[in-house]
Design a protein around this motif. Structure first.
Motif, PDB file in Angstrom:
ATOM      1  N   LEU A 172      -6.302  -4.417  19.624  1.00  0.00           N
ATOM      2  CA  LEU A 172      -6.270  -3.785  20.942  1.00  0.00           C
ATOM      3  C   LEU A 172      -7.470  -2.839  21.107  1.00  0.00           C
ATOM      4  O   LEU A 172      -8.137  -2.847  22.140  1.00  0.00           O
ATOM      5  N   LYS A 186      -5.298  -2.516  31.289  1.00  0.00           N
ATOM      6  CA  LYS A 186      -5.007  -3.942  31.503  1.00  0.00           C
ATOM      7  C   LYS A 186      -6.246  -4.710  31.951  1.00  0.00           C
ATOM      8  O   LYS A 186      -6.558  -5.774  31.415  1.00  0.00           O
ATOM      9  N   ILE A 189      -8.572  -5.451  29.094  1.00  0.00           N
ATOM     10  CA  ILE A 189      -8.133  -6.586  28.269  1.00  0.00           C
ATOM     11  C   ILE A 189      -8.408  -7.897  29.030  1.00  0.00           C
ATOM     12  O   ILE A 189      -8.906  -8.870  28.465  1.00  0.00           O
ATOM     13  N   ASP A 190      -8.114  -7.898  30.337  1.00  0.00           N
ATOM     14  CA  ASP A 190      -8.368  -9.096  31.156  1.00  0.00           C
ATOM     15  C   ASP A 190      -9.854  -9.458  31.179  1.00  0.00           C
ATOM     16  O   ASP A 190     -10.212 -10.640  31.307  1.00  0.00           O
ATOM     17  N   SER A 193     -10.710 -11.282  27.863  1.00  0.00           N
ATOM     18  CA  SER A 193     -10.186 -12.662  27.764  1.00  0.00           C
ATOM     19  C   SER A 193     -10.743 -13.561  28.860  1.00  0.00           C
ATOM     20  O   SER A 193     -10.492 -14.761  28.855  1.00  0.00           O
ATOM     21  N   ASN A 304       0.298 -13.896  31.732  1.00  0.00           N
ATOM     22  CA  ASN A 304      -0.695 -12.939  31.223  1.00  0.00           C
ATOM     23  C   ASN A 304      -0.066 -11.556  31.004  1.00  0.00           C
ATOM     24  O   ASN A 304      -0.238 -10.931  29.958  1.00  0.00           O
ATOM     25  N   GLU A 305       0.698 -11.075  32.001  1.00  0.00           N
ATOM     26  CA  GLU A 305       1.303  -9.734  31.852  1.00  0.00           C
ATOM     27  C   GLU A 305       2.284  -9.713  30.675  1.00  0.00           C
ATOM     28  O   GLU A 305       2.318  -8.745  29.908  1.00  0.00           O
ATOM     29  N   ILE A 308       0.214  -9.883  27.407  1.00  0.00           N
ATOM     30  CA  ILE A 308      -0.480  -8.608  27.125  1.00  0.00           C
ATOM     31  C   ILE A 308       0.509  -7.590  26.544  1.00  0.00           C
ATOM     32  O   ILE A 308       0.185  -6.850  25.608  1.00  0.00           O
ATOM     33  N   GLU A 309       1.730  -7.584  27.088  1.00  0.00           N
ATOM     34  CA  GLU A 309       2.745  -6.668  26.516  1.00  0.00           C
ATOM     35  C   GLU A 309       2.951  -6.965  25.037  1.00  0.00           C
ATOM     36  O   GLU A 309       2.997  -6.060  24.207  1.00  0.00           O
ATOM     37  N   PHE A 311       0.841  -8.411  23.009  1.00  0.00           N
ATOM     38  CA  PHE A 311      -0.384  -8.040  22.276  1.00  0.00           C
ATOM     39  C   PHE A 311      -0.409  -6.521  22.027  1.00  0.00           C
ATOM     40  O   PHE A 311      -0.688  -6.072  20.914  1.00  0.00           O
ATOM     41  N   PHE A 318      -4.928 -11.504  19.883  1.00  0.00           N
ATOM     42  CA  PHE A 318      -5.699 -11.521  21.129  1.00  0.00           C
ATOM     43  C   PHE A 318      -5.829 -12.945  21.676  1.00  0.00           C
ATOM     44  O   PHE A 318      -5.594 -13.188  22.864  1.00  0.00           O
ATOM     45  N   ILE A 321      -2.992 -14.593  23.682  1.00  0.00           N
ATOM     46  CA  ILE A 321      -2.782 -14.296  25.124  1.00  0.00           C
ATOM     47  C   ILE A 321      -3.155 -15.543  25.928  1.00  0.00           C
ATOM     48  O   ILE A 321      -2.365 -16.058  26.723  1.00  0.00           O
TER      49      ILE A 321
END
Ligand SMILES: NC(=O)c1ccc[n+]([C@@H]2O[C@H](COP(=O)([O-])OP(=O)(O)OC[C@H]3O[C@@H](n4cnc5c(N)ncnc54)[C@H](OP(=O)(O)O)[C@@H]3O)[C@@H](O)[C@H]2O)c1
Length: 356
Positions: A172, A186, A189-190, A193, A304-305, A308-309, A311, A318, A321
């Motif tokens: 992370l 968020k 992270i988006d 990826s 995705n949401e 991500i939680e 992750f 990673f 995801i």
């Protein structure tokens, strides 16, 4: 205006514009950053505030405090303001976008997840996007010449230069090291990826209609959008990477003062462009399919949401995801036919990702 997400990255930039142009704030909505919210209340004297959790209400220095999703919707309904800035993060932003439109308000929309999940059910004429790339496209489209292709740019995110065989072990903390700027957790992270760029392509599709859309990496984040015209010309939108420019236009419509310093190209010296490859960004595998079937963005957003939680909780890697998103995309090939179905399918996809 009503400002949703006032304590976040877009929210604080919006307040910088409100401060500079002396704009009135009717409602402030924040999550858990109560100290920061109290400072904002002191400076902007909103009529009402909303926070995420009931137990924090006593810590807020205001006589009119609502909480939770219902509180946000009630605040929008009760306000006479005609403008809502939606800078909430995630699917949570969808109901407030719908409520604002239902109440006849204009929405300056940073919450791209609203369009990705439910673009087909949103009246685009009420939306002014707050995203550098769509602002760039809008700026370039003003010439009204026949367009061939619209291209947005990506920074490439935290892992653009990582050896591919190390990506599986990315943490992370690694994902949050954006090479060019600082944003909320968020979206950072988006960016790493490339899901963020996938979302922006869908956002562009809903905002500007059917057409040829693509994205490339520009490593300095000075060009945000390019347009290929049918005549063979290409134009590019250059601006320093600072959200105050798109925010100013979204709020005020017209801007005649300097918001940012122009770019000194001699100082910049050179620019580097790269192709977005699915070896580094596996999500790119479904990009073309998604652009053909933009309603399926709902599945990608929910997956995705949820991923991500996992992750963030250390329960998946990673690269998982993107794997989980692609798996969910293959599993759910149905499209929501109504807003009720949007919320149902969102719940189903999250449950599927959590147990897969
Ligand atoms: N940052 C950028 O440069 C940028 C650029 C383009 C588009 N966007 C989009 O803009 C949106 C916001 O991004 P951001 O980077 O500003 O995110 P952020 O810094 O994480 O801010 C999110 C905001 O939403 C609030 N919030 C979270 N959960 C909440 C809840 N349950 N109830 C009420 N408020 C809640 C947070 O409050 P607390 O912090 O108080 O908990 C914070 O004010 C995203 O959709 C993103 O994709 C961002």
């Amino acid at each position: 205006m009503i400002l949703l997400g006032s304590t976040g990255s877009i929210g604080t930039n919006t307040l910088a514009i409100a401060r500079r142009f002396n704009l009135n704030i009717d409602v402030l909505v924040a999550g858990k950053s109560i100290d920061k919210l109290n400072e904002q209340i002191k400076e902007f004297s909103p009529r009402m505030v909303v926070i995420a959790h009931k137990q924090d209400c006593v810590k807020v220095n205001h006589s009119q405090v609502l909480y939770g999703e219902e509180g946000i919707l009630e605040a929008i309904e009760s306000s006479e303001s005609s403008l809502v800035i939606n800078s909430l993060v995630g699917f949570l932003g969808l109901k407030p976008t719908l409520k604002a439109i239902e109440c006849g308000k204009k929405v300056a929309l940073a919450n791209k997840e609203s369009l990705v999940a439910a673009g087909a059910f949103i009246d685009i004429s009420k939306i002014q996007p707050i995203d550098s790339e769509h602002f760039g496209l809008w700026y370039l489209l003003n010439d009204k010449r026949p367009v061939k292709k619209m291209i947005i740019t990506a920074s490439g995110g935290a892992f653009r230069n990582w050896p591919l065989d190390k990506l599986q072990n990315a943490t992370l903390q690694d994902a949050l090291k954006h090479p060019n700027w600082s944003m909320g957790q968020k979206i950072t992270i988006d960016s790493a990826s490339m899901v963020n760029k996938t979302f922006e392509l869908l956002e562009a599709r809903w905002l500007f209609g059917e057409g040829d859309y693509d994205a490339i990496i520009e490593t300095k984040s000075l060009i945000h959008a390019l347009i290929d015209f049918k005549d063979g010309s290409t134009t590019a939108h250059f601006a320093h990477a600072d959200m105050k420019l798109p925010i100013s236009y979204a709020i005020m419509g017209k801007v005649e003062e300097e918001i940012l310093k122009p770019i000194n190209l001699v100082e910049v010296g050179s620019l580097e462009f790269r192709e977005i490859k699915k070896e580094r960004y596996p999500i790119w595998e479904i990009k073309d399919s998604l652009l053909k079937n933009p309603k399926r963005g709902l599945v990608v957003n929910a997956a995705n949401e949820a991923a991500i939680e996992l992750f963030i909780e250390g329960k998946c890697s990673f690269l998982d995801i993107s794997k989980k998103i692609i798996q969910a995309y293959g599993h759910f090939d149905n499209e929501a036919q109504s807003l009720d179905e949007v919320f149902e399918l969102d719940t189903e996809v999250r449950a599927y990702v959590k147990q897969s």
